[in-house]
Design a protein around this motif. Structure first.
Motif, PDB file in Angstrom:
ATOM      1  N   GLY A   1       0.783  -1.235   0.000  1.00 54.05           N
ATOM      2  CA  GLY A   1       0.000   0.000   0.000  1.00 54.05           C
ATOM      3  C   GLY A   1       0.809   1.275   0.000  1.00 54.05           C
ATOM      4  N   ILE A   2       1.849   1.332  -0.834  1.00 52.90           N
ATOM      5  CA  ILE A   2       2.696   2.530  -0.896  1.00 52.90           C
ATOM      6  C   ILE A   2       2.960   2.890  -2.353  1.00 52.90           C
ATOM      7  CG2 ILE A   2       4.825   3.629  -0.086  1.00 52.90           C
ATOM      8  CD1 ILE A   2       5.285   1.212   1.748  1.00 52.90           C
TER       9      ILE A   2
ATOM     10  N   LEU B   1       6.440   0.934   8.551  1.00 54.92           N
ATOM     11  CA  LEU B   1       6.731   1.349   7.171  1.00 54.92           C
ATOM     12  C   LEU B   1       7.707   0.373   6.520  1.00 54.92           C
ATOM     13  CD1 LEU B   1       6.371   3.153   4.828  1.00 54.92           C
ATOM     14  CD2 LEU B   1       7.744   4.912   5.942  1.00 54.92           C
TER      15      LEU B   1
ATOM     16  N   LEU C   1       9.345   6.986   2.716  1.00 53.91           N
ATOM     17  CA  LEU C   1       8.413   7.514   1.716  1.00 53.91           C
ATOM     18  C   LEU C   1       9.015   8.788   1.133  1.00 53.91           C
ATOM     19  CD1 LEU C   1       5.441   7.004   0.622  1.00 53.91           C
ATOM     20  CD2 LEU C   1       4.820   8.936   2.102  1.00 53.91           C
TER      21      LEU C   1
ATOM     22  N   CYS D   1       2.410   8.325  -1.063  1.00 49.67           N
ATOM     23  CA  CYS D   1       1.176   8.181  -0.289  1.00 49.67           C
ATOM     24  C   CYS D   1       0.929   6.720   0.076  1.00 49.67           C
ATOM     25  CB  CYS D   1      -0.011   8.745  -1.071  1.00 49.67           C
ATOM     26  SG  CYS D   1      -0.295   7.914  -2.641  1.00 49.67           S
ATOM     27  N   TYR D   2      -0.038   6.538   0.965  1.00 51.54           N
ATOM     28  CA  TYR D   2      -0.426   5.207   1.447  1.00 51.54           C
ATOM     29  C   TYR D   2      -1.874   4.937   1.079  1.00 51.54           C
ATOM     30  CZ  TYR D   2       3.579   6.351   4.371  1.00 51.54           C
ATOM     31  OH  TYR D   2       4.811   6.731   4.807  1.00 51.54           O
TER      32      TYR D   2
ATOM     33  N   SER E   1      -4.514  -0.890  -3.566  1.00 48.98           N
ATOM     34  CA  SER E   1      -3.192  -1.220  -4.101  1.00 48.98           C
ATOM     35  C   SER E   1      -3.302  -2.244  -5.232  1.00 48.98           C
ATOM     36  CB  SER E   1      -2.319  -1.782  -2.975  1.00 48.98           C
ATOM     37  OG  SER E   1      -1.024  -2.038  -3.449  1.00 48.98           O
TER      38      SER E   1
ATOM     39  N   THR F   1       1.215   5.034   8.395  1.00 48.01           N
ATOM     40  CA  THR F   1       1.921   4.671   7.145  1.00 48.01           C
ATOM     41  C   THR F   1       1.387   3.362   6.550  1.00 48.01           C
ATOM     42  OG1 THR F   1       3.779   3.547   8.277  1.00 48.01           O
ATOM     43  CG2 THR F   1       3.983   5.924   7.920  1.00 48.01           C
ATOM     44  N   ALA F   2       2.304   2.418   6.266  1.00 48.41           N
ATOM     45  CA  ALA F   2       1.910   1.162   5.616  1.00 48.41           C
ATOM     46  C   ALA F   2       1.233   0.194   6.576  1.00 48.41           C
ATOM     47  CB  ALA F   2       3.120   0.505   4.960  1.00 48.41           C
TER      48      ALA F   2
ATOM     49  N   ARG G   1      -1.572   0.496   7.387  1.00 47.93           N
ATOM     50  CA  ARG G   1      -2.959   0.491   6.909  1.00 47.93           C
ATOM     51  C   ARG G   1      -3.314  -0.864   6.273  1.00 47.93           C
ATOM     52  NH1 ARG G   1      -5.116   5.516   3.303  1.00 47.93           N
ATOM     53  NH2 ARG G   1      -3.776   6.559   4.801  1.00 47.93           N
ATOM     54  N   ASN G   2      -2.593  -1.272   5.307  1.00 50.19           N
ATOM     55  CA  ASN G   2      -2.726  -2.534   4.533  1.00 50.19           C
ATOM     56  C   ASN G   2      -4.148  -3.128   4.503  1.00 50.19           C
ATOM     57  OD1 ASN G   2      -2.487  -4.461   6.935  1.00 50.19           O
ATOM     58  ND2 ASN G   2      -0.425  -3.577   6.988  1.00 50.19           N
TER      59      ASN G   2
END
Lengths: 213, 227
Positions: free
Chosen positions: A50-51, A67, A77, A82-83, A89, B172-173, B175-176
């Motif tokens: 998701g990046i 992260l 990042l 963004c995420y 994604s 940040t990530a 979230r997934n």
């Protein structure tokens, strides 16, 4: 015969990543491609978790444990990045929004079938992750791999004998011997590295290669 | 007055029953609700169906549920990774059922369940072993696989901050899978670093609207720090 080191193959792939591209790099060796893309090209890297806008590894002591990239390594990042959640994604991946995916492979067939998620060893537990979505979804799938197995058996074959990741999805194969395009006419050598003849490369390939156009 | 805050981790999971399907957020080491998983392990419901991208490593998280034999089946895209010893042991002994899905199929099935969609055709996996036994269709010359929605009884999730209405923002990530799982479970329980008053979260930046969330609980170390 000239065999490139893995880092050199990554460098060769990097030369073909154009300015402005949205790119997903597979886990392992493909991730190294980012190290060799020239600084004057702006490339936006996508990570399946998701990046968009994945940056380099953080300085020691500044890691954020949340992260990470798809290979579970700490990343940063870039400004403008963004995420997003996993379904969004994979909409980017499956929906044809990524310009290039660079993936490793066990085998590639004459028509661009990709086998990179499982072998025929059923005693080994399987895992697939995002490989199948990238294979069908990216506008171009580049494979980065050794030309042969460790015991010099061809990995480019008439048909894959390992389970497929996707059918007719590979656009170009970068190996330690050559760069090969998957075309409607068959596999056409795009580039032979200095010191390698078509005959040398053909001898280590399981399917008839067409000479450079 | 709406306040979805729960004070005790054991209370947050105590209505999970034997045989329930439980979604667990996270990707690799990121965005995993470790304290909720530990509460579930101590709660001891058995024969669980776990839906998660990975199957845990070492003795942590989902791996601890596998080790304690609380899981009948796992629905997963990447169960095997460095250190996934409990998944590998149980799988090799035939003591754990595995439904392996391409990651985008896993997340879209979850999304479909939360969005009231009865199924969808995806090109992912067409012509591969993972499409065997599934209905397929050729649409505009391209092959697709029919996939069903994947709902759950519970979702155990991690976010960075919540308010009392259950609005969530993430780190940040981390979230997934968390935002989509929030939509797909009958009861969604979220572990957060901090619970803030309603109105404090910027409405332009809320990622998961509170309508999808039933319970929020702050991690213990943060509550101690605040006290």
């Amino acid at each position: 015969m000239q065999r490139l080191e893995p880092e050199q193959i990554a460098q060769r792939v990097a030369a073909d990543i154009p300015d402005g591209a949205y790119v997903n790099l597979g886990i392992g060796l493909p991730t190294m491609v980012a190290n060799y893309v020239p600084d004057d090209r702006e490339v936006i890297y996508h990570s399946e978790n998701g990046i968009l806008g994945v940056g380099p590894a953080p300085e020691p002591g500044t890691e954020n444990p949340e992260l990470i990239n798809a290979g579970k390594q700490y990343v940063t990042l870039l400004p403008g990045g963004c995420y997003f959640d996993n379904a969004e994604s994979f909409a980017m991946m499956r929906g044809g929004h990524l310009d290039i995916a660079v993936l490793g492979a066990f085998q590639v067939s004459a028509r661009g079938d990709l086998a990179n998620w499982a072998t025929n060893n059923d005693k080994y537990p399987p895992a697939v992750g995002g490989a199948m979505d990238l294979a069908v979804g990216a506008k171009q799938v580049f494979v980065l791999m050794r030309h042969t197995t460790k015991d010099d058996q061809p990995k480019i074959l008439e048909q894959c004998d390992y389970p497929l990741t996707g059918q007719a999805v590979v656009k170009r194969i970068y190996t330690d011997l050559a760069v090969i395009d998957v075309t409607d006419d068959g596999l056409r050598v795009r580039e032979l590295y200095a010191g390698n003849s078509l005959e040398d490369v053909q001898a280590l390939t399981g399917v008839r290669l067409l000479p450079p156009a | 007055m709406i306040d979805k805050t729960i004070d005790s981790f054991s209370e947050a999971v105590n209505d999970i029953r034997d045989g329930d399907t439980v979604m667990i957020g996270g990707f690799g080491s990121s965005g995993i609700p470790l304290e909720l998983i530990e509460a579930l392990r101590l709660h001891g419901a058995r024969e669980l169906v776990i839906v998660s991208n990975n199957a845990g490593v070492a003795e942590e998280g989902i791996a601890s549920l596998l080790r304690d034999r609380l899981v009948r089946k796992i629905v997963c895209s990447f169960p095997r990774s460095a250190g996934s010893i409990w998944f590998e042991r149980l799988w090799e002994r035939g003591e754990l059922e595995l439904e392996l899905l391409p990651q985008g199929t896993l997340s879209e099935r979850i999304r479909a369940a939360g969005a009231g969609i009865g199924g969808f055709f995806t090109p992912t996996g067409y012509g591969t072993r993972l499409a065997e036994g599934k209905e397929t269709r050729v649409i505009d010359g391209r092959g697709y696989v029919l996939e069903a929605p994947l709902p759950a009884d519970f979702a155990l999730l991690k976010a960075d901050r919540a308010d009392q209405w259950g609005n969530l923002v993430y780190d940040t990530a981390g979230r997934n899978f968390n935002p989509i799982m929030a939509t797909a479970a009958r009861t969604t329980v979220v572990e957060v670093g901090q619970i803030v008053p309603v109105g404090d979260l910027n409405p332009e930046c809320v990622v998961t609207p509170g309508i999808f969330v039933n319970r929020v609980i702050a991690r213990k170390e943060n509550r101690h720090a605040a006290a």
